[in-house]
Design a protein around this motif. Structure first.
Motif, short mmCIF file in Angstrom:
data_model
loop_
_atom_site.label_atom_id
_atom_site.label_comp_id
_atom_site.label_asym_id
_atom_site.label_seq_id
_atom_site.Cartn_x
_atom_site.Cartn_y
_atom_site.Cartn_z
N VAL A 1 68.07 -98.17 -38.68
CA VAL A 1 67.98 -97.27 -39.84
C VAL A 1 67.45 -98.05 -41.03
N ARG A 2 66.32 -97.63 -41.56
CA ARG A 2 65.72 -98.33 -42.70
C ARG A 2 65.66 -97.47 -43.95
N ALA A 3 65.92 -96.18 -43.81
CA ALA A 3 65.96 -95.28 -44.96
C ALA A 3 66.88 -94.12 -44.62
N ILE A 4 67.45 -93.51 -45.66
CA ILE A 4 68.39 -92.40 -45.51
C ILE A 4 67.88 -91.22 -46.33
N LEU A 5 67.92 -90.05 -45.73
CA LEU A 5 67.49 -88.83 -46.41
C LEU A 5 68.64 -87.85 -46.44
N ILE A 6 69.01 -87.39 -47.63
CA ILE A 6 70.06 -86.39 -47.81
C ILE A 6 69.42 -85.09 -48.27
N GLU B 1 77.12 -95.27 -53.02
CA GLU B 1 76.84 -96.21 -54.10
C GLU B 1 76.57 -97.62 -53.57
N SER B 2 77.28 -98.02 -52.51
CA SER B 2 77.15 -99.38 -52.01
C SER B 2 76.10 -99.54 -50.92
N SER B 3 75.47 -98.46 -50.52
CA SER B 3 74.46 -98.55 -49.46
C SER B 3 73.35 -99.51 -49.88
N SER B 4 73.06 -100.48 -49.02
CA SER B 4 71.98 -101.43 -49.32
C SER B 4 70.62 -100.86 -48.96
N LYS B 5 70.62 -99.77 -48.23
CA LYS B 5 69.38 -99.16 -47.77
C LYS B 5 68.95 -98.05 -48.72
N PRO B 6 67.66 -97.81 -48.85
CA PRO B 6 67.19 -96.80 -49.81
C PRO B 6 67.60 -95.40 -49.39
N VAL B 7 68.05 -94.63 -50.38
CA VAL B 7 68.51 -93.26 -50.13
C VAL B 7 67.60 -92.29 -50.87
N VAL B 8 67.01 -91.37 -50.12
CA VAL B 8 66.14 -90.34 -50.66
C VAL B 8 66.90 -89.02 -50.63
N GLN C 1 58.00 -89.82 -47.95
CA GLN C 1 58.43 -90.92 -48.81
C GLN C 1 59.41 -91.84 -48.08
N ALA C 2 60.33 -91.24 -47.33
CA ALA C 2 61.26 -92.05 -46.53
C ALA C 2 60.51 -92.84 -45.47
N ALA C 3 59.49 -92.24 -44.87
CA ALA C 3 58.70 -92.93 -43.85
C ALA C 3 57.95 -94.12 -44.44
N LYS C 4 57.53 -94.00 -45.68
CA LYS C 4 56.88 -95.14 -46.36
C LYS C 4 57.86 -96.30 -46.48
N LEU C 5 59.10 -95.98 -46.85
CA LEU C 5 60.11 -97.01 -47.00
C LEU C 5 60.39 -97.72 -45.67
N VAL C 6 60.38 -96.94 -44.59
CA VAL C 6 60.63 -97.50 -43.26
C VAL C 6 59.62 -98.59 -42.92
N LYS C 7 58.38 -98.41 -43.35
CA LYS C 7 57.30 -99.33 -42.99
C LYS C 7 57.23 -100.57 -43.88
N LEU C 8 58.00 -100.59 -44.95
CA LEU C 8 57.98 -101.73 -45.87
C LEU C 8 58.96 -102.80 -45.40
N PRO C 9 58.80 -104.05 -45.89
CA PRO C 9 59.69 -105.13 -45.47
C PRO C 9 61.15 -104.82 -45.83
N PRO C 10 62.04 -104.71 -44.85
CA PRO C 10 63.40 -104.25 -45.14
C PRO C 10 64.18 -105.15 -46.08
N ALA C 11 64.05 -106.46 -45.94
CA ALA C 11 64.77 -107.37 -46.83
C ALA C 11 64.28 -107.23 -48.27
N SER C 12 62.99 -107.03 -48.42
CA SER C 12 62.41 -106.85 -49.75
C SER C 12 62.94 -105.57 -50.40
N ILE C 13 63.01 -104.50 -49.63
CA ILE C 13 63.52 -103.23 -50.15
C ILE C 13 64.99 -103.37 -50.55
N ARG C 14 65.79 -103.98 -49.67
CA ARG C 14 67.22 -104.15 -49.98
C ARG C 14 67.42 -105.01 -51.22
N THR C 15 66.65 -106.10 -51.31
CA THR C 15 66.80 -107.01 -52.45
C THR C 15 66.37 -106.35 -53.75
#
Length: 257
Positions: free
Chosen positions: A46-51, A90-97, A191-205
């Motif tokens: 899981v690299r992105a979350i969509l609500i 709030e504490s999720s390290s992964k991007p939430v859309v 937009q979530a799919a774009k996030l999936v393709k980006l470097p995960p550590a970079s996104i989290r940081t």
């Protein structure tokens, strides 16, 4: 299922699925969403979350029957399902859309303050009617709405509690983009799919660094709001507001000072 979850191509989708009750959220629904977010945290797939909700409604907020039946002594303790969900969000390290169509009431708007990318249909309506219910803001909304929109605009929304539209939410900085309802979900998914393709550590940081400066203040504000919310929840003003709601009449606060 009142909450539907699915994992596809690196995206965890969490969908409100209780349209017959306007997607009003029960404790069980909060627990399901909290568990999904916690599982996603440890899932490298899981690299992105969509609500999201339904085209006609995001969520009407708390299911008041369920909420009031589980108030107990009125203490909003951290083991309550809503706390578990908001803490996981709030504490999720992964991007939430978030993709919002129709009404987002109460916590339906509050939770957006803790997401990263928020998109709204032109049909979306937002409201934070805590004061109307004899309560006060929750989960740092008193802080985050004012940070996004400025004090005077936040005061208008939090003190009066009146609904406002997608364009105003955009102007306030609550949503990033407004789209036609028919295009909303597909856009948010892209937009979530774009996030999936980006470097995960970079996104989290990057996310962690952006939230770093506000983290302590958010925690402090949530604690302060919760102390007051808990006391007000069993107070006379809230009792009048909830009684009026169930009796389908306007509340009368004229006897309070």
């Amino acid at each position: 299922m009142d909450i539907q979850t699915s994992k596809t191509d690196g995206i965890l989708t969490i969908e409100f699925n209780r349209p017959e009750r306007k997607n009003a959220i029960t404790g069980a629904m909060y627990s399901t969403m909290a568990a999904a977010l916690r599982d996603a945290e440890g899932d490298a797939g899981v690299r992105a979350i969509l609500i999201t909700g339904k085209p006609e409604i995001f969520t009407a907020g708390n299911d008041l029957d369920d909420f009031l039946n589980n108030v107990g002594e009125g203490k909003m303790t951290e083991d309550r399902p809503v706390f578990q969900f908001m803490s996981a969000l709030e504490s999720s390290s992964k991007p939430v859309v978030a993709a919002v169509a129709g009404a987002a009431v109460g916590i339906g708007t509050t939770m957006l303050m803790h997401c990263d990318l928020v998109y709204a249909a032109d049909t979306a309506r937002f409201s934070m009617p805590f004061a109307q219910l004899g309560l006060c803001p929750e989960f740092a909304s008193s802080l985050l709405v004012a940070q996004a929109a400025g004090y005077t605009r936040a005061a208008e929304k939090l003190l009066l509690g009146e609904a406002f539209g997608a364009q105003e939410a955009f102007e306030m900085g609550i949503v990033a983009k407004v789209l036609p309802s028919s295009e909303l979900l597909a856009f948010a998914q892209r937009q979530a799919a774009k996030l999936v393709k980006l470097p995960p550590a970079s996104i989290r940081t990057t996310k962690a660094l952006m939230k770093r400066s506000r983290a302590a203040l958010v925690k402090e504000t949530i604690a302060a709001e919760n102390e007051r919310f808990s006391a007000m929840l069993v107070g006379d003003e809230a009792k009048e507001a909830f009684t009026a709601f169930f009796e389908k009449r306007k509340p009368d606060f004229s006897r309070f000072d």
